[in-house]
Structure formats: structure tokens, C-alpha cells
Design a protein around this motif. Sequence first.
Motif, PDB file in Angstrom:
ATOM      1  N   CYS A  10       0.834  -1.202   0.000  1.00 20.01           N
ATOM      2  CA  CYS A  10       0.000   0.000   0.000  1.00 20.01           C
ATOM      3  C   CYS A  10       0.869   1.253   0.000  1.00 20.01           C
ATOM      4  O   CYS A  10       1.714   1.432   0.878  1.00 20.01           O
ATOM      5  N   TYR A  11       0.630   2.123  -0.981  1.00 21.16           N
ATOM      6  CA  TYR A  11       1.375   3.376  -1.117  1.00 21.16           C
ATOM      7  C   TYR A  11       0.456   4.557  -0.829  1.00 21.16           C
ATOM      8  O   TYR A  11      -0.629   4.669  -1.387  1.00 21.16           O
ATOM      9  N   ARG A  12       0.931   5.458   0.007  1.00 25.95           N
ATOM     10  CA  ARG A  12       0.198   6.687   0.320  1.00 25.95           C
ATOM     11  C   ARG A  12       0.547   7.767  -0.704  1.00 25.95           C
ATOM     12  O   ARG A  12       1.236   7.502  -1.682  1.00 25.95           O
ATOM     13  N   TYR A  56      -4.712   5.404   0.996  1.00 25.87           N
ATOM     14  CA  TYR A  56      -3.679   4.980   0.059  1.00 25.87           C
ATOM     15  C   TYR A  56      -4.037   5.440  -1.348  1.00 25.87           C
ATOM     16  O   TYR A  56      -5.204   5.628  -1.673  1.00 25.87           O
ATOM     17  N   ILE A  59      -2.520   0.414  -4.528  1.00 21.93           N
ATOM     18  CA  ILE A  59      -2.378  -0.853  -3.816  1.00 21.93           C
ATOM     19  C   ILE A  59      -2.046  -1.921  -4.852  1.00 21.93           C
ATOM     20  O   ILE A  59      -2.730  -2.046  -5.870  1.00 21.93           O
ATOM     21  N   TYR A  90       8.887   6.577  -4.983  1.00 22.67           N
ATOM     22  CA  TYR A  90       8.209   6.756  -3.702  1.00 22.67           C
ATOM     23  C   TYR A  90       9.219   7.190  -2.652  1.00 22.67           C
ATOM     24  O   TYR A  90      10.300   6.605  -2.544  1.00 22.67           O
ATOM     25  N   PRO A  94       6.280   1.864   1.959  1.00 19.95           N
ATOM     26  CA  PRO A  94       4.936   1.344   1.797  1.00 19.95           C
ATOM     27  C   PRO A  94       4.568   0.447   2.980  1.00 19.95           C
ATOM     28  O   PRO A  94       5.450  -0.076   3.663  1.00 19.95           O
ATOM     29  N   GLU A  95       3.284   0.339   3.223  1.00 20.47           N
ATOM     30  CA  GLU A  95       2.811  -0.618   4.217  1.00 20.47           C
ATOM     31  C   GLU A  95       2.583  -1.930   3.480  1.00 20.47           C
ATOM     32  O   GLU A  95       1.980  -1.946   2.404  1.00 20.47           O
TER      33      GLU A  95
END
Length: 108
Positions: A10-12, A56, A59, A90, A94-95
Motif C-alpha cells: 500500500c502506497y500513500r 492509500y 495498492i 516513492y 509502503p505498508e
Amino acid sequence: MMKMVVVTICYREGVDVEYYLSHHVPRSVELMTPLGVLRAETRRLIAGADGSKPPYVIITSLYFESLEAFQTCMAHPDLEELREDANNFYTGMPEIFVGDLLLEEKYA
């Protein structure tokens, strides 16, 4: 149904989506497919169910035969290239979540 493991990345805010889709994802497919990735999908989030801004932006889900297959893939030295490339699209971390695929339904 074959039991699978799904790794969700997951990228914000702050992800360069164009670079991610045009460079990182194709290279990931090239490197990771021989290492055990069975399927991958990337989604751009546009809203929460209530219309709010989602936490996010992008994803990506990667499907593996097992947790061991995922761990073996991630430990491969070729994956260092992908870890280094992350700095090109990025600035954060990431989560990443790993889970068992419990049910897969396909509807017409």
C-alpha cells in the motif's frame, strides 16, 4: 481451491504512479514471475465507501503459492534491484501486509 498467500503493498500520497506503472511494475513482473509470483494486480484508489479520500493512492497485490514461496522470492538477490528502484517513485515506506487467501469467488 489451492491455498495462496496474498502480499498487499500500500502506497500513500507521494507515489509517482506513471513511473511505477511504466517502469517498476514491468520490471517486477520480469524478475518475480520466475521466482514464484502467480498473479499480480495494481489498483488506484479513488474514494472510500463514504466518498472520503482513501488513505492509500495505489495498492498492489501479489499472489504466491505459500508463505515460504513469498519469503524465498523476497530473499533472492535479484530483488535488491527492485528495492533500490523504489526510491525512483516513492519517498516513504509502503505498508505491506501478508495474508492467506481464504475465499476466491468469480461472478459472471
